[in-house]
Structure formats: structure tokens, C-alpha cells
Scaffold this motif. Structure first.
Motif, PDB file in Angstrom:
ATOM      1  N   UNK A  17       0.449  -1.681  -0.216  1.00  0.00           N
ATOM      2  CA  UNK A  17       0.158  -0.057   0.076  1.00  0.00           C
ATOM      3  C   UNK A  17       0.965   1.170  -0.566  1.00  0.00           C
ATOM      4  N   UNK A  18       2.230   0.913   0.099  1.00  0.00           N
ATOM      5  CA  UNK A  18       2.885   2.242   0.216  1.00  0.00           C
ATOM      6  C   UNK A  18       3.228   2.909  -1.645  1.00  0.00           C
ATOM      7  N   UNK A  19       3.059   4.153  -1.982  1.00  0.00           N
ATOM      8  CA  UNK A  19       3.393   4.935  -2.648  1.00  0.00           C
ATOM      9  C   UNK A  19       4.606   4.506  -3.347  1.00  0.00           C
ATOM     10  N   UNK A  20       5.533   4.630  -2.575  1.00  0.00           N
ATOM     11  CA  UNK A  20       6.987   3.773  -3.111  1.00  0.00           C
ATOM     12  C   UNK A  20       6.828   2.098  -4.073  1.00  0.00           C
ATOM     13  N   UNK A  21       6.285   1.498  -3.087  1.00  0.00           N
ATOM     14  CA  UNK A  21       6.774   0.200  -3.528  1.00  0.00           C
ATOM     15  C   UNK A  21       5.600   0.130  -4.795  1.00  0.00           C
ATOM     16  N   UNK A  22       4.175   0.554  -4.723  1.00  0.00           N
ATOM     17  CA  UNK A  22       3.946   0.293  -5.534  1.00  0.00           C
ATOM     18  C   UNK A  22       4.463   0.884  -7.396  1.00  0.00           C
ATOM     19  N   UNK A  23       5.054   1.726  -6.583  1.00  0.00           N
ATOM     20  CA  UNK A  23       5.708   2.602  -8.208  1.00  0.00           C
ATOM     21  C   UNK A  23       6.806   1.239  -8.460  1.00  0.00           C
ATOM     22  N   UNK A  29       5.930  -4.717 -13.842  1.00  0.00           N
ATOM     23  CA  UNK A  29       5.220  -5.051 -14.229  1.00  0.00           C
ATOM     24  C   UNK A  29       5.479  -4.641 -15.840  1.00  0.00           C
ATOM     25  N   UNK A  30       5.611  -3.681 -15.599  1.00  0.00           N
ATOM     26  CA  UNK A  30       5.507  -3.172 -17.692  1.00  0.00           C
ATOM     27  C   UNK A  30       7.489  -3.869 -18.166  1.00  0.00           C
ATOM     28  N   UNK A  31       8.023  -3.213 -17.514  1.00  0.00           N
ATOM     29  CA  UNK A  31       8.731  -4.343 -18.309  1.00  0.00           C
ATOM     30  C   UNK A  31       8.532  -6.086 -18.307  1.00  0.00           C
ATOM     31  N   UNK A  32       7.736  -6.472 -17.778  1.00  0.00           N
ATOM     32  CA  UNK A  32       7.332  -8.200 -18.075  1.00  0.00           C
ATOM     33  C   UNK A  32       6.635  -8.073 -19.072  1.00  0.00           C
ATOM     34  N   UNK A  33       5.658  -7.570 -18.733  1.00  0.00           N
ATOM     35  CA  UNK A  33       4.266  -7.092 -20.043  1.00  0.00           C
ATOM     36  C   UNK A  33       5.259  -6.932 -21.963  1.00  0.00           C
ATOM     37  N   UNK A 289      17.394  -4.679 -15.078  1.00  0.00           N
ATOM     38  CA  UNK A 289      17.843  -5.256 -13.789  1.00  0.00           C
ATOM     39  C   UNK A 289      17.366  -3.333 -12.686  1.00  0.00           C
ATOM     40  N   UNK A 290      16.571  -3.590 -11.828  1.00  0.00           N
ATOM     41  CA  UNK A 290      15.758  -2.770 -11.244  1.00  0.00           C
ATOM     42  C   UNK A 290      16.307  -2.930  -9.271  1.00  0.00           C
ATOM     43  N   UNK A 291      17.173  -2.102  -9.010  1.00  0.00           N
ATOM     44  CA  UNK A 291      17.754  -1.729  -8.243  1.00  0.00           C
ATOM     45  C   UNK A 291      16.332  -1.026  -6.383  1.00  0.00           C
ATOM     46  N   UNK A 292      16.040  -1.468  -5.297  1.00  0.00           N
ATOM     47  CA  UNK A 292      16.254  -0.962  -4.185  1.00  0.00           C
ATOM     48  C   UNK A 292      16.531   0.248  -4.094  1.00  0.00           C
TER      49      UNK A 292
END
Length: 558
Positions: A17-23, A29-33, A289-292
């Protein structure tokens, strides 16, 4: 259950539910799609707390067609499994074999001996009428890296109902209407193969542990078996090999982006070969590659601690001051956010421990650091710049993995545990720690109080127009440090732009005769602005007086 949940019975905010996590989830999801593989790099603490597993499930289960590769069996489970019999090892004794009903003898395969016929009967024990002899079992192939039943490709093949050697081919085989997203928890792969840490779950969607890799190297290379490498081999070799094998298979099959199987790998740095993230980012296997890194911001931390601050004492009495409570609540929230940054667990702990008073802040922070998992000061290298890039540089990656360095609001920042002592009772132990804590608290107060101070100044200046002892043009000319040139023809508008210090000089000099209440508010506004301008802290008594005067000023007629 977190500490805050245990002590307040308030349920923590769901990370999803946190905005940063959703982003971040939207980006994955966009990259997988778009047909890209995704490598999502997280910190060690996220795996230990279970947050990484929640993010993994949130990203994977958003895909309609998916394969959740289960974690390998734990070391204890492997030890409990029967080991395969060696090809020419000792056979079980006859009594055990007879008891189990496992008689094995084939006269056609008994060896033939060409002995001389000299009239002697030799009892060689080969009579089929007696108990069958112990004969070596047929040779079996040794278990090894090519056919490891616990390897990554073997488990993937099992999910696809094929063997390990056909797993990648099955993903790109013609005739599949929809290609799946294959999800892998890399920390579980390390724990099941080369790691020595605690378990990471026993099945799909349940892994929350934190394995510790002890392997070293640069990963699997071309050649060899299809699986994840021998026990104790290079860390992340199976994951790297799967990336390379799938990339080669997709190219060979000529699949367009919208029809490709994709990998979703969530990993710590220590779960992979050192060079793999950069190799994948530069084009190996069409991987994003996504970094936290910079994922959480002020709004996320404020949202996470809001239920705890809402769970305060009952203030439903008649003497409530809503505006004063609102300012104090905002100051408490912003102070916790500014100090803790993106460390949500520490922020929850401090919001629960601290009563909002400035003189108790240092001790409360020390107690929270003492009982919350935090990085060590030695984990943080010197920060030679303050600007944060899109991903941590090579010199900061280990510090990022340990949680010692973060990207916070676009800037590099050391975790508070790096410079503040973790002591159950003491506050900051040296001048540097005190100065850093003061600067953070001052920034929090500026963020909250600056809009209130400016709004109060504007309303005070508007009321002061009715209390002038001199012409407004003369007052502006005498007391404005920098009279606005574009308002020279309209002195009333120029008067409304006077700052609180200029208004106070006019009042003290007799050009302005403010009522006592407005004069008291003006002096508090000047004090607050001067203190905050020098990055100092307004202490509890001054804050209480300022909040009370702001509240009373709102109730006065314009």
C-alpha cells in the motif's frame, strides 16, 4: 509481528500500500509485459525481514501465467533423504535382503569358469537351490551437477512436467499460447546450494528467510551440465546459467518480445556473481535490472508510522486545541521521517518510543537502535558526494546491501546507526552526532513550521495596516531592507511584503502600534525564523508558545 504491532495492537501498513512500493511494482510489471526479464536487487535486511518475499510474490502473482520455482530442499532435508547406492559398493547382507523380499539373482549373468573335470565336486556357492549369493547391483550413474535432483533447472523442469535438460526448451517450444513468467528467489537458491544460512522456505510463495552465501567466483560459464553447479560452487551459478540459456533459446527460436518467456529474479548482491547485474543491464538476455534504491520517500515513511501516531492517548476532553495538536503531530511525524529515512522498522520503533519532546529524542533513538537490526558504522565508506545516481556505484554497493547507505529524496545518505550510538539510555555521545541530529531535527521543523510562519506573517501584515503611526510609504522606505522596486507606486502592497524582522523594527521604533497579542506573535515569529535559518532547533517551550499563539491568531478577526 513487528514491535509496534505487539505493543500497540495496531496492524502495520501493508508494504504493497506504500506509494514507493507500488511504483517499483508497476515498473517491474511494465518491463515483464514488454517481454523483458527482470532482475530485482534488494538489501540483506529486506530478505531477513520477509519484505523481499512479499515484493517477489506481489510482482510474480501480477502475471496471469507464471511459474513459481520452489526453493530447494534444506540441508537438513537432504541429509534425511536416502543416498543413492554406489555402482559397485557393498551389497546388503543376505538376512536383510531376505527380510525385505529383495532377492536378486540371474543365472544367465553368472560368470562361467572353465575348470578341469578331475572328478572333484567344487562347491562355489552358486547353487540356485540355496540362498542366492550377494551379487553387485547394476551400475548406477553418480549423482552430480549435471543431474542434481535439487538443482534449479531440475525444479523448473518439474514445474513444467519435463526433465531438467528439457526445461528451457519447453519454455520456448512452439505451440505454447502464452509464455509464463518464471519466478526465482535467488537467496533461496544460495541457501539450498552453496549457502550456509538459515532456511528460505520450503515451497513456492513461502520463503522469508535469509541465507548466507559462502561461495565465491564469477558464475557459471558455457559448457558443463544444465544445472546450478556443484555444491560449494560459484554463487548464483544456476541463476546466471538460466539467464544465458534462456537468452540463447529465445534468440534461436526467434520469439518476438510479446511472445517470450521471462525470468523474474529477486536477489541480494551476494546471491549473484559480482559482474552479473552490470552484464545484464548492458544487454545480456534482454533484462531490466531494478535496484531497491531510492524506492521509498517521505510519504512512504510517514504512511508507515501514521497508524502508530493515531494510536495515541485519548484527547477527547474539552480543552483540546485542534490546531496545536495538528502542528505537534506534524512535527513528530516529520522528525521521525527525517531521522529514520527509508528504514520503516526503525521509524515504527521510534514513533512508538518517542513522546515528541526534544529533550527525550536522543535517548529514545539510542534505545531503538539498540534493539532494532541496523548496519554497523564500519559498513559505511566515506561519502564523497551527496548526489544519488539511478543505481549505487560499485564503491557503494556493499554498503547499500548492508543498509548503511541509501538514496533518500535524490541524495546519498548514511543510515542513522552509522553515526548515532546505539545505547539503551544515552543520547548522542559526541559533538558530531549531536550536530547531525540537530541538523535533521531543524530540517524537520523547517519543513513543518515554515508555511505556518509565512501564513501568520501575511495575516499579521494585513492587520498591521490598520495600526500605522506614519504614512505607509515612509514606513516602507525607512524599514524595508530591500524595497521591491516594482511596487514603488503601490506602497500598501510593498508593506504587505515586509518580513517579520522588518515589521518588528517598525513596531519597536514606534512607526507601527500593534496590539499586545499581535506583538507577542510577531516576536515569536522572529525568534522561530532566526533559529531555523541557522539550522538550530526550537525547543519544547518555544514550540508550545508558538503553537498556542498561532492557534489564538486564527481565532482573531482579520
Amino acid at each position: 509481528m513487528t514491535e509496534a504491532e505487539a505493543r500497540t495492537a495496531v496492524r502495520a501498513v501493508n508494504p504493497g500500500d506504500l506509494p514507493g512500493v507500488r511504483a517499483q511494482l508497476r515498473g517491474v510489471a511494465a518491463d515483464l509485459a514488454a517481454g523483458l526479464n527482470c532482475l530485482w536487487l534488494v538489501t540483506d535486511a529486506m530478505v531477513e525481514s520477509g519484505l523481499a518475499d512479499e515484493l517477489y510474490r506481489g510482482a510474480l502473482f501480477g502475471s496471469p501465467v507464471r511459474v513459481d520455482v520452489p526453493a530447494p530442499a534444506s540441508a537438513r532435508a537432504r541429509e534425511a533423504e536416502p543416498e543413492p547406492e554406489p555402482g559397485w559398493g557393498p551389497a546388503p547382507v543376505a538376512e536383510e535382503t531376505a527380510a525385505e523380499g529383495e532377492w536378486w539373482a540371474d543365472p544367465d549373468e553368472l560368470p562361467y569358469l572353465d575348470l578341469p573335470d578331475d572328478g572333484f565336486d567344487l562347491d562355489l556357492g552358486w547353487s540356485l537351490e540355496a540362498r542366492p549369493p550377494r551379487v553387485p547391483a547394476p551400475r548406477k550413474e553418480q549423482a552430480g551437477p549435471r543431474h542434481d535432483p535439487h538443482g534449479l533447472l531440475a525444479r523448473l523442469g518439474k514445474e513444467l512436467s519435463v526433465g531438467a535438460d528439457e526445461a528451457v526448451a519447453a519454455l520456448v517450444a512452439p505451440g505454447r499460447d502464452r509464455r509464463p513468467v518464471v519466478g526465482i528467489r535467488a537467496w533461496a537458491e544460495n541457501d539450498g546450494g552453496t549457502g550456509t544460512g538459515t532456511g528460505a522456505g520450503t515451497g513456492a510463495g513461502t520463503s522469508t528467510g535469509a541465507g548466507t552465501s559462502t561461495g565465491a567466483g564469477t558464475g557459471a560459464r558455457a559448457g558443463g551440465g544444465p544445472d546450478s553447479g556443484p555444491p560449494g560452487g560459484p554463487r548464483g551459478a544456476g541463476v546466471e546459467r538460466l539467464f544465458r540459456l534462456l537468452a540463447a533459446a529465445v534468440r534461436a527460436a526467434g520469439l518476438p518480445p510479446g511472445e517470450r518467456p521471462r525470468l523474474l529474479v529477486v536477489a541480494r548482491l551476494r546471491d549473484l556473481p559480482d559482474s552479473l547485474p552490470d552484464e545484464l543491464r548492458k544487454g545480456v538476455g534482454d533484462t531490466a535490472v531494478h535496484w531497491w534504491w531510492g524506492a521509498l520517500g517521505r510519504l512512504d515513511t510517514a504512511t508507515a508510522i501514521a497508524p502508530i501516531l493515531d494510536h495515541g492517548p485519548d484527547t477527547s476532553g474539552r480543552d483540546r486545541d485542534p490546531l496545536r495538536e495538528r502542528i505537534h503531530r506534524a512535527l513528530r511525524t516529520e522528525t521521525v521521517v527525517e531521522i529514520c529515512g527509508p528504514d520503516l522498522e526503525l521509524a515504527r520503533s521510534l514513533a512508538l518510543e518517542w513522546d515528541g519532546s526534544q529533550h527525550t529524542l536522543g535517548a529514545a533513538l539510542g534505545r531503538c537502535l539498540a534493539r532494532t537490526p541496523v548496519p554497523a558504522p564500519a559498513d559505511c565508506p566515506p561519502l564523497r558526494r551527496i548526489g544519488a545516481l539511478l543505481r549505487p556505484g560499485a564503491e557503494l554497493r556493499q554498503a547499500w546491501a548492508a543498509g548503511a547507505v541509501v538514496s533518500w529524496e535524490g541524495r546519498l545518505r548514511a543510515h542513522v546507526a552509522v553515526w548515532h550510538p546505539a545505547a539503551p539510555t544515552a543520547g548522542p555521545g559526541d559533538a558530531d552526532a549531536r550536530a547531525r541530529l540537530t541538523a535533521l531535527v531543524s530540517q524537520a521543523q523547517q519543513r513543518v513550521l515554515a508555511p505556518w510562519i509565512e501564513e501568520a506573517r501575511q495575516r499579521l501584515a494585513a492587520r498591521a495596516l490598520g495600526h500605522l503611526n506614519r504614512p505607509v510609504a515612509a514606513l516602507v522606505a525607512d524599514h524595508a531592507d530591500r524595497p521591491p522596486a516594482h511596487l514603488g507606486a503601490t506602497p500598501e502592497r510593498a508593506f504587505l511584503e515586509l518580513q517579520v524582522g522588518e515589521l518588528l523594527r517598525a513596531h519597536v521604533g514606534g512607526a507601527l502600534a500593534l496590539p499586545p497579542d499581535d506583538a507577542r506573535l510577531l516576536r515569536l515569529l522572529v525568534t522561530a525564523r532566526n533559529v531555523l535559518a541557522h539550522r538550530s532547533v526550537l525547543y519544547d517551550r518555544t514550540l508550545d508558545e508558538l503553537c498556542a499563539e498561532l492557534s489564538r491568531a486564527d481565532l482573531r478577526a482579520p
